[in-house]
Design a protein around this motif. Sequence first.
Motif, PDB file in Angstrom:
ATOM      1  N   PRO A  63      23.744   4.972  36.650  1.00  0.00           N
ATOM      2  CA  PRO A  63      23.760   3.309  36.766  1.00  0.00           C
ATOM      3  C   PRO A  63      22.494   2.781  35.805  1.00  0.00           C
ATOM      4  CG  PRO A  63      23.150   3.811  38.947  1.00  0.00           C
ATOM      5  CD  PRO A  63      23.570   5.631  38.190  1.00  0.00           C
ATOM      6  N   PRO A  64      23.117   1.621  35.528  1.00  0.00           N
ATOM      7  CA  PRO A  64      21.292   0.585  35.027  1.00  0.00           C
ATOM      8  C   PRO A  64      21.023   0.256  35.791  1.00  0.00           C
ATOM      9  CG  PRO A  64      23.368  -0.923  35.387  1.00  0.00           C
ATOM     10  CD  PRO A  64      23.854  -0.036  35.557  1.00  0.00           C
ATOM     11  N   PRO A  65      19.156   0.942  35.632  1.00  0.00           N
ATOM     12  CA  PRO A  65      18.126   0.682  36.123  1.00  0.00           C
ATOM     13  C   PRO A  65      17.785  -0.870  37.309  1.00  0.00           C
ATOM     14  CG  PRO A  65      17.535   0.402  34.154  1.00  0.00           C
ATOM     15  CD  PRO A  65      19.318   0.869  33.804  1.00  0.00           C
ATOM     16  N   PRO A  66      17.407  -0.519  38.624  1.00  0.00           N
ATOM     17  CA  PRO A  66      17.615  -1.881  39.142  1.00  0.00           C
ATOM     18  C   PRO A  66      16.455  -3.082  38.635  1.00  0.00           C
ATOM     19  CG  PRO A  66      16.486  -0.629  40.104  1.00  0.00           C
ATOM     20  CD  PRO A  66      16.949   0.683  39.607  1.00  0.00           C
ATOM     21  N   LYS A  68      13.565  -6.025  38.938  1.00  0.00           N
ATOM     22  CA  LYS A  68      12.094  -5.611  40.098  1.00  0.00           C
ATOM     23  C   LYS A  68      12.505  -6.524  41.487  1.00  0.00           C
ATOM     24  CE  LYS A  68       9.226  -6.707  36.440  1.00  0.00           C
ATOM     25  NZ  LYS A  68       7.877  -7.477  35.997  1.00  0.00           N
ATOM     26  N   THR A  69      13.356  -6.719  41.849  1.00  0.00           N
ATOM     27  CA  THR A  69      13.734  -6.769  43.187  1.00  0.00           C
ATOM     28  C   THR A  69      14.888  -6.299  43.970  1.00  0.00           C
ATOM     29  OG1 THR A  69      15.689  -8.671  42.557  1.00  0.00           O
ATOM     30  CG2 THR A  69      13.255  -9.114  42.949  1.00  0.00           C
ATOM     31  N   GLY A  70      15.417  -4.938  43.282  1.00  0.00           N
ATOM     32  CA  GLY A  70      16.188  -4.479  43.269  1.00  0.00           C
ATOM     33  C   GLY A  70      17.705  -4.664  42.881  1.00  0.00           C
ATOM     34  N   TYR A  71      18.363  -3.889  43.672  1.00  0.00           N
ATOM     35  CA  TYR A  71      20.153  -4.363  42.780  1.00  0.00           C
ATOM     36  C   TYR A  71      20.215  -5.679  43.962  1.00  0.00           C
ATOM     37  CZ  TYR A  71      20.458   0.419  40.135  1.00  0.00           C
ATOM     38  OH  TYR A  71      20.027   1.161  39.328  1.00  0.00           O
ATOM     39  N   ASP A  77      27.959  -3.698  44.050  1.00  0.00           N
ATOM     40  CA  ASP A  77      29.275  -3.763  44.292  1.00  0.00           C
ATOM     41  C   ASP A  77      30.686  -3.033  42.940  1.00  0.00           C
ATOM     42  OD1 ASP A  77      29.299  -4.072  46.368  1.00  0.00           O
ATOM     43  OD2 ASP A  77      29.976  -6.183  46.557  1.00  0.00           O
ATOM     44  N   SER A  78      29.413  -3.588  42.125  1.00  0.00           N
ATOM     45  CA  SER A  78      30.116  -3.561  40.638  1.00  0.00           C
ATOM     46  C   SER A  78      29.644  -2.244  40.094  1.00  0.00           C
ATOM     47  CB  SER A  78      28.649  -4.501  39.848  1.00  0.00           C
ATOM     48  OG  SER A  78      29.498  -4.333  38.367  1.00  0.00           O
ATOM     49  N   THR A  83      31.544   3.475  38.820  1.00  0.00           N
ATOM     50  CA  THR A  83      31.926   4.677  39.519  1.00  0.00           C
ATOM     51  C   THR A  83      33.154   4.990  40.239  1.00  0.00           C
ATOM     52  OG1 THR A  83      29.235   4.475  39.823  1.00  0.00           O
ATOM     53  CG2 THR A  83      30.639   6.657  41.365  1.00  0.00           C
ATOM     54  N   GLN A  84      33.577   4.261  40.949  1.00  0.00           N
ATOM     55  CA  GLN A  84      35.009   4.939  41.296  1.00  0.00           C
ATOM     56  C   GLN A  84      35.877   4.925  40.161  1.00  0.00           C
ATOM     57  OE1 GLN A  84      36.695   2.351  44.326  1.00  0.00           O
ATOM     58  NE2 GLN A  84      38.235   4.151  44.873  1.00  0.00           N
TER      59      GLN A  84
END
Length: 194
Positions: A63-66, A68-71, A77-78, A83-84
């Motif tokens: 996945p793309p990197p989070p 600074k505050t995270g995902y 969900d995206s 991934t699914q």
Amino acid sequence: MKKLTIIALFFIIFSCSNKKEGVIFSTTFENALHGGITLDYNSSNQLLILKRIGSKKISIPPPPPPSKTGYSKYQKDSIDKATQQYYLDYLQPKTSAYKLTQEEASTLNLLINSIPKEDKKDVYPKYPTVDGFSYDFQIIYSDGKVEDVEVQHINIDSHEKVIHQMLTYAKKYEDDKDNIQVLRNFENWNYPKY
């Protein structure tokens, strides 16, 4: 009269012994979206075999990197949905064998043995599109002769009929949920007819 009967019998036996029929038919087909699968058909034991191509394990892109505050929940969900979907699109089948009925085997034998000679040659367009669509097949005859055909970026009706019928039978007998998804991915495997 006796000589004529013996000569006629000789010709009947000779013509029957020279009749070659496809014993094994193997095809691999692929497109850019779903990768590829292989279907083998062995007429002597009426088995249709779905084979995996490539690794058993799917390599999901990272996945793309989070930030600074995270995902955020939306980003998570995206990523999960992506991934699914990736898993569904690039799912690899488990190798499975399906025992066909006599009628189904006869239908496949008829389709394979009725592929015209002019359709048993490689097809490479002069200006191919880069769409990943291609298929190949091999027919091994009872006399040991092998025909190996590769086709890119086009569909040939006699080939399409055989492959479509093989897919239909595989879908009919498959009970593994992953293999069912793979077969669904290839329901419309053939090259789009614009």
